[in-house]
Design a protein around this motif. Structure first.
Motif, mmCIF file in Angstrom:
data_model
loop_
_atom_site.group_PDB
_atom_site.id
_atom_site.type_symbol
_atom_site.label_atom_id
_atom_site.label_comp_id
_atom_site.label_asym_id
_atom_site.label_seq_id
_atom_site.Cartn_x
_atom_site.Cartn_y
_atom_site.Cartn_z
ATOM 1 N N ARG A 1 -0.989 5.131 1.986
ATOM 2 C CA ARG A 1 -2.433 5.232 2.698
ATOM 3 C C ARG A 1 -2.067 5.753 4.239
ATOM 4 O O ARG A 1 -2.884 6.347 4.764
ATOM 5 C CB ARG A 1 -3.098 3.806 3.028
ATOM 6 C CG ARG A 1 -3.655 3.414 1.658
ATOM 7 C CD ARG A 1 -4.602 2.081 1.931
ATOM 8 N NE ARG A 1 -5.205 1.613 0.733
ATOM 9 C CZ ARG A 1 -5.870 0.605 0.584
ATOM 10 N NH1 ARG A 1 -6.350 -0.374 1.524
ATOM 11 N NH2 ARG A 1 -6.436 0.129 -0.684
ATOM 12 N N ASN B 1 -4.801 14.301 1.187
ATOM 13 C CA ASN B 1 -6.047 13.594 1.039
ATOM 14 C C ASN B 1 -6.042 12.465 -0.137
ATOM 15 O O ASN B 1 -4.990 12.549 -0.610
ATOM 16 C CB ASN B 1 -7.143 14.639 0.765
ATOM 17 C CG ASN B 1 -6.657 15.584 -0.605
ATOM 18 O OD1 ASN B 1 -6.320 14.930 -1.544
ATOM 19 N ND2 ASN B 1 -6.818 17.009 -0.339
ATOM 20 N N PRO B 2 -6.997 12.038 -0.424
ATOM 21 C CA PRO B 2 -6.558 10.983 -1.327
ATOM 22 C C PRO B 2 -6.366 11.332 -2.811
ATOM 23 O O PRO B 2 -5.809 10.630 -3.508
ATOM 24 C CB PRO B 2 -8.156 9.998 -1.771
ATOM 25 C CG PRO B 2 -8.755 10.423 -0.292
ATOM 26 C CD PRO B 2 -8.455 11.840 0.115
ATOM 27 N N SER B 3 -6.318 12.708 -2.918
ATOM 28 C CA SER B 3 -5.794 13.023 -4.401
ATOM 29 C C SER B 3 -4.361 13.758 -4.331
ATOM 30 O O SER B 3 -3.802 13.930 -5.408
ATOM 31 C CB SER B 3 -6.966 14.025 -4.946
ATOM 32 O OG SER B 3 -8.033 13.647 -5.019
ATOM 33 N N ARG C 1 2.283 7.386 -3.300
ATOM 34 C CA ARG C 1 0.683 7.358 -3.013
ATOM 35 C C ARG C 1 0.735 6.288 -1.722
ATOM 36 O O ARG C 1 0.956 4.964 -2.038
ATOM 37 C CB ARG C 1 0.025 6.748 -4.004
ATOM 38 C CG ARG C 1 -1.574 6.568 -3.775
ATOM 39 C CD ARG C 1 -2.489 5.961 -4.936
ATOM 40 N NE ARG C 1 -2.453 7.132 -5.991
ATOM 41 C CZ ARG C 1 -2.422 6.973 -7.165
ATOM 42 N NH1 ARG C 1 -2.678 5.380 -7.757
ATOM 43 N NH2 ARG C 1 -2.621 7.926 -8.299
ATOM 44 N N ASN D 1 -0.639 13.858 -2.262
ATOM 45 C CA ASN D 1 0.625 13.457 -1.493
ATOM 46 C C ASN D 1 1.754 14.512 -1.565
ATOM 47 O O ASN D 1 1.942 14.968 -2.895
ATOM 48 C CB ASN D 1 1.151 12.158 -2.086
ATOM 49 C CG ASN D 1 1.984 11.635 -1.347
ATOM 50 O OD1 ASN D 1 3.388 11.922 -1.406
ATOM 51 N ND2 ASN D 1 1.888 10.753 -0.412
ATOM 52 N N HIS E 1 -9.377 11.110 -12.096
ATOM 53 C CA HIS E 1 -8.076 10.420 -12.702
ATOM 54 C C HIS E 1 -7.660 11.124 -13.933
ATOM 55 O O HIS E 1 -6.890 10.628 -14.773
ATOM 56 C CB HIS E 1 -8.103 8.882 -12.999
ATOM 57 C CG HIS E 1 -8.754 8.390 -11.765
ATOM 58 N ND1 HIS E 1 -7.951 8.150 -10.671
ATOM 59 C CD2 HIS E 1 -9.922 7.544 -11.338
ATOM 60 C CE1 HIS E 1 -8.349 7.483 -9.531
ATOM 61 N NE2 HIS E 1 -9.765 6.937 -10.293
ATOM 62 N N ASN F 1 -0.041 11.198 2.220
ATOM 63 C CA ASN F 1 -1.251 11.820 1.580
ATOM 64 C C ASN F 1 -1.999 12.905 2.579
ATOM 65 O O ASN F 1 -2.256 12.427 3.669
ATOM 66 C CB ASN F 1 -2.418 10.661 1.581
ATOM 67 C CG ASN F 1 -1.627 9.605 0.213
ATOM 68 O OD1 ASN F 1 -0.688 9.708 -0.376
ATOM 69 N ND2 ASN F 1 -2.585 8.740 -0.015
ATOM 70 N N TYR G 1 0.893 -1.239 -0.004
ATOM 71 C CA TYR G 1 0.073 -0.008 0.069
ATOM 72 C C TYR G 1 0.811 1.188 -0.053
ATOM 73 O O TYR G 1 0.187 2.256 0.091
ATOM 74 C CB TYR G 1 -0.940 -0.048 1.178
ATOM 75 C CG TYR G 1 -1.740 -1.152 1.334
ATOM 76 C CD1 TYR G 1 -3.152 -1.192 0.329
ATOM 77 C CD2 TYR G 1 -1.755 -2.474 1.965
ATOM 78 C CE1 TYR G 1 -4.058 -2.068 0.375
ATOM 79 C CE2 TYR G 1 -2.438 -3.296 1.870
ATOM 80 C CZ TYR G 1 -3.644 -3.259 1.301
ATOM 81 O OH TYR G 1 -4.509 -4.296 1.058
ATOM 82 N N PRO H 1 -9.980 13.599 -8.878
ATOM 83 C CA PRO H 1 -10.782 12.327 -8.407
ATOM 84 C C PRO H 1 -11.289 11.423 -9.538
ATOM 85 O O PRO H 1 -11.546 10.225 -9.486
ATOM 86 C CB PRO H 1 -11.995 13.004 -7.664
ATOM 87 C CG PRO H 1 -11.545 14.416 -7.084
ATOM 88 C CD PRO H 1 -10.373 14.821 -8.166
#
Length: 663
Positions: free
Chosen positions: A137, A164-166, A135, A168, A203, A162, A53, A201
């Motif tokens: 987690r 947020n998820p988008s 990337r 890093n 991609h 990260n 991950y 988000p």
């Protein structure tokens, strides 16, 4: 006795470190059991973070789409921390970590356009193209250290997270310090990087950004005075040998390189997006239409400083005491591109793919040295085509042509083909390229204290064809490459038939009138017998001008090691390497311009097998190594040269550790 003590100390450190780490594992294992029982009792869901991950991408990977690799947690080859001592890319140098270095083997330079021409410390630079974008987690960090209380100190620290998820972001810090083996062989560097990766988000939009800063400082001692140092029965320690340059502290003679970069790349995917392994860490986003723009601001300076009299003839004849020679170059690059992919609309798209791309690059250069400054521009058109059939067939062709500017007429056209016959039969690779390259600036203009010239040369043209065969099933790889080089440029000592002392060590650029034909054969073969491994690599290179190229005819590297597990949890390798190259015309080194050159003497020093003993291990998230380099110095030979007048390093013990944290 010294060799016995060295080996005992080497093994003692290794097994003491393994035992200590094993004890920590037992403690962590006990704690882990308690935590597992508590989680089970409380009926809580948990997420187990592993290296799978924590993933990264690079600039080269993003040119094809959006996909990532898992971070490397293996310890194989971990002991090769020194950029000068890479098994398949060996070098010659001035005898210690961080000093001026040149490739031992012939390695073509495919760059075109304006280049300053300074390469002696390039192996130690951290380039924006080498930055990894993550990337993760959970926050990921890594600590790396080589040396501890030994002479070489190499430190690296990295942290990334990260937001947020988008998005890093992360940063790195590198520092190195080496004292060398003889007086005035000190080296130190400071390198740092900040980086960020944003992916929308949906991609479709990606932003890569980094800022990279380098400062390298490499001391010069002008070589030792005694040419018979390895023939004397009794000799002082290396630290007590007299050198030609002896100033200390702020007056120490040195090269200082600064290389600062800001890089931003934006890409946009338009049209259909094809996805592999959707929702998994290994997810790949393959666009059908991609466009991008990259911006790079790069500022470089190459400085030489000396503040002492040249009593022992390290430089050409002259009376300069204080010497400050500097070349500065600032470059702004804008790169635009568009790429189109044609694939099937069903799952068969994985097997068939056609690629077309076009691009434009504009470079602006502000160049300055003593008494001269210039503003230069280049405009480059780029195009490419490719076809891929799964992992079995890949055919690519790329074109780079400078159509306007200072280096008008430079080009690089290349094509490659890759065919996987089968996993048991192996893979065939074909390659060809032709290049027209302008002379680097250092060949045409230098205005330094001890060297001055203003010349004009023809472009160097290189044509190459290669054939390679690889078979992973039997551990074999082989490659045959042919090079035809016209108008080859190199440095040489000026003609001096009368042995005029005023011309000693005076160098000049030269261009070979005849074409060079070079055949380079490389073979790798890895054997395995249970836990024993025997890896081999050899390069044979034959040319009608080996003496001009200053390269050996044969280079070999062999590594014999045992792979096993200690306490059933510590994976380790224990073995030794042997490398050897045949004698060749050894170059000399011009200090103030930082260039290797062919002198009028043309000495071929004797060459010897060099043995390194080492051990590597992995325990959970820690990799460590111990190495005793040039171990056979205690037996034979007592020393050797790769550059005239500069002895290579003595036997030395090094220890290193890398620890990764990601939960």
């Amino acid at each position: 006795m010294k060799s016995v003590r060295g080996v005992l100390l080497f093994l003692g450190f290794f097994f003491a470190a393994v035992t200590l780490l094993h004890a920590q594992v037992e403690e962590e294992w006990s704690s882990a059991l308690d935590s597992a029982r508590a989680a089970e009792d409380n009926k809580e869901d948990s997420v187990i973070y592993s290296a799978r991950y924590v993933r990264y991408t690079t600039l080269a990977m993003m040119n094809r789409g959006t996909y990532t690799y898992q971070i490397d947690t293996l310890h194989k080859n971990f002991q090769y921390y020194n950029p000068q001592n890479q098994p398949r890319n060996p070098s010659i140098h001035l005898g210690s970590y961080g000093l001026a270095t040149r490739d031992l083997l012939f390695v073509p330079d495919k760059a075109i356009g304006f280049q300053p021409g300074f390469h002696s410390l390039e192996r130690f630079l951290y380039q924006p193209d080498s930055v990894k974008y993550y990337r993760a987690r959970a926050p990921f960090s890594e600590l790396y250290n080589v040396g501890f209380f030994f002479d070489d100190q190499v430190l690296r620290a990295k942290v990334t997270q990260n937001i947020n998820p988008s998005l890093n972001v992360g940063g790195e810090f590198h520092a190195a310090r080496a004292d060398g083996y003889y007086a005035n062989q000190r080296y130190n560097d400071l390198k740092s990087a900040l980086f960020a990766w944003y992916e929308s988000p949906g991609h479709r939009y990606n932003l890569l950004a980094n800022a990279v800063f380098n400062r390298l400082m490499s001391t010069e001692n002008g070589s030792i005075l005694k040419d018979t140092v390895f023939r004397d029965g009794e000799r002082p320690s290396s630290e007590d040998e007299s050198t030609r340059l002896r100033a200390t502290r702020d007056d120490r003679p040195r090269h200082t390189w600064r290389d600062q970069n800001i890089f931003i790349r934006q890409s946009l995917f338009v049209g259909r997006l094809d996805t592999i392994n959707a929702g998994e860490p290994e997810q790949q986003i393959l666009p059908t239409n991609s466009m991008w723009h990259s911006f790079r601001l790069r500022s470089r300076s190459f400085e030489f400083f000396k503040n002492e009299e040249d009593v022992y003839g390290a430089f050409p004849f002259g009376e300069s005491v204080l010497t400050q020679d500097t070349t500065r170059l600032t470059t702004i690059t804008n790169d635009f591109g568009y790429r189109f992919y044609l694939r099937g609309s069903s799952l068969s798209f994985v097997k068939n793919e056609v690629r077309l791309d076009v691009g434009y690059r504009h470079d602006m250069h502000w160049y300055r040295d003593r008494g001269y400054s210039a503003f230069l521009q280049n405009s480059t058109l780029k195009a490419g085509i490719g076809y891929r059939f799964s992992d079995r067939v890949s055919i690519t062709g790329d074109l780079n042509q400078i159509v306007q500017g200072q280096n008008f007429g430079d080009y690089l056209y290349e094509a490659e083909a890759d065919f996987l016959l089968s996993k048991t039969i192996g893979r065939i690779k074909l390659g060809a390229y032709t290049q027209n390259k302008s002379p680097e600036r250092v060949y045409e203009r230098v205005n330094y204290t001890y060297h001055q010239w203003d010349r004009s040369f023809e472009k160097t043209k290189t044509t190459s064809f290669s054939f390679a065969y690889e078979n992973d099933a039997i551990g074999f790889s082989g490659k045959a490459a042919y090079f035809l080089i016209a108008n080859h440029l190199y440095f040489r000592e000026v003609a001096n038939e009368a042995n005029d002392p005023r011309l000693f060590r005076v160098i000049e650029p030269a261009q070979l009138d005849n074409s060079i034909n070079l055949l380079q054969l490389s073979v790798g073969q890895n054997f395995r017998f249970g836990g024993f491994h025997f890896d081999n690599y050899a390069v044979y290179q034959k040319s009608d001008y080996n003496a001009v190229l200053a390269i050996p005819e044969l280079y070999t590297w062999h590594s014999f090691y045992y792979n096993g597990k200690l306490y059933k949890v510590v994976d380790f390798n224990l073995g030794f390497d042997v490398r050897f190259n045949t004698p060749f015309r050894t170059p000399s080194y011009a200090i103030n311009v930082g260039q290797f050159y062919n002198d009028n003497v043309g000495i071929e020093f004797s060459t010897y097998p060099i043995v390194d003993v080492w051990a590597t291990a992995t325990l959970k998230r820690a990799n460590l190594f111990l190495s005793y380099n040039f171990a056979n110095q205690h037996v034979w030979p007592v020393g050797y040269y790769t550059v005239r007048r500069y002895p290579m390093n003595n036997a030395n013990l090094r220890v290193g550790i890398s620890w990764k944290f990601y939960d």
